[in-house]
Design an enzyme around this catalytic site. Structure first.
Site: not given
Length: 373
Positions: A193, A195, A342, A358
């Protein structure tokens, strides 16, 4: 029950660290539910308990308003003299994607060094910086650093450190039965995916830093979407130009609701070009991913599914343009969400905690430039 797993998974142009006004419906008789992992883990062994996730059902945010993104990598010094001083080292992880840097402290970078960081990450797609102090900084200081690269995204469903909704927490506590439950209905943990690509202005330069990790396992895999585009035949490349795909956040919101989780903002879907151009490098990249891309605009159902399936399989099996980053103490991984996808790798069965934070600055609205042979 709310989910026990949180991973679903400007001075000169810098976006200020701001949080949209809350629309909290709260009365003295009935306060919204707040779930805190710190309350559930009595005598928690987390190395950074201030980063343990909280889900506040009273936090509601309005729809994002468009903003003008400043791309700091554009025009940055390609010698990287302010980013990679004498004594630092940089080593490639693979020929096409990924580098590892030592001898640089990100939190101490000048603005010129930050600009060069954006350019280096755009070029190498993902860069792991070792021996960093990010996790030990006060959270507002880490956010101030990340805010240089764009407006902070606030995730609609994930946990966040209490009082800091801009920080997305990735969390597995290694509880009994977690591995068995995860693999009850799947064969692999790989979920490629990019983000929150469903946003009108999805993320660009993105930061993920380790708080706790297994001694072995829990790596993150990245794929170079530029090289994935380059491997296609010219005829397919040309045909993809002009096509747009729908990226949806509705399924993520419904999943959270179905498990008693939060939805901080009404879900959205947006159309983005299948081939997008990076503003700093001019490179073209495939911009579809298995996590959020649902269909191709203007194609019939069977046509859309067939073409999208081909592209996603092409991306997922491209082991020769993928890199696997191994986490270690005090590691910060920086990647460009515009030109990569990722996947976390859930491969350890030792019951150890995997806990990361994150910071996710948003970037420009995806755009494409004309096909060039």
């Amino acid at each position: 029950m709310a989910p026990s797993v949180a991973e679903i998974s400007e001075s000169q142009g810098t976006a200020p660290v701001t949080v949209p006004l809350k629309n909290v419906s709260e009365t003295t008789e009935s306060k919204p539910k707040v779930r805190r992992i710190i309350d559930e883990e009595k005598d928690s062994t987390a190395s950074y308990p201030n980063y343990l996730p909280t889900w506040d059902h009273g936090e509601k945010y309005p729809a994002w308003e468009p903003f003008t993104h400043v791309e700091h990598g554009k025009g940055a010094d390609p010698t990287f003299k302010d980013l990679l001083p004498e004594g630092s080292t940089i080593q490639r992880l693979t020929p096409s994607i990924g580098s590892e840097v030592r001898g640089v402290q990100l939190s101490k970078l000048s603005d010129a060094g930050k600009d060069q960081l954006a350019l280096l990450v755009a070029q190498r797609k993902v860069v792991a910086f070792r021996d960093q102090d990010f996790a030990d900084l006060p959270i507002p200081d880490a956010l101030n650093f990340g805010g240089y690269f764009g407006r902070h995204h606030i995730h609609p469903t994930s946990g966040a450190p209490e009082g800091h909704p801009e920080v997305h927490i990735v969390y597995r506590n290694g509880s009994d039965g977690e591995v068995e439950a995860f693999f009850a209905n799947r064969n692999s943990s790989v979920q490629w995916h990019s983000d929150v690509s469903y946003e009108q202005q999805p993320p660009g330069t993105t930061f993920l830093y380790i708080l706790d990790s297994p001694e072995v396992g829990g790596d993150t895999a990245f794929v170079n979407q530029v090289e994935a585009y380059n491997r296609l035949s010219p005829a397919i490349q040309e045909r993809l130009h002009g096509l747009r795909a729908i990226h949806s956040g509705f399924e993520q919101a419904e999943f959270s609701k179905g498990r008693g989780g939060v939805v901080r903002r009404e879900p959205v879907s947006n159309e983005h070009p299948i081939v997008r151009t990076h503003p700093a490098t001019g490179e073209k990249a495939l911009y579809v991913n298995g996590g959020f891309t649902r269909s191709i605009v203007g194609l019939k159902k069977e046509e859309s599914e067939s073409l999208l399936s081909f592209l996603l399989n092409h991306i997922g099996r491209g082991i020769d343009y993928q890199a696997r980053v191994r986490w270690g103490p005090k590691t910060v991984v920086v990647w460009d969400n515009r030109v990569t996808a990722h996947s976390a790798i859930f491969d350890w069965t030792t019951g150890e905690r995997r806990h990361l934070a994150r910071i996710t600055p948003q970037a420009e609205r995806p755009y494409e430039t004309p096909y060039a042979a």
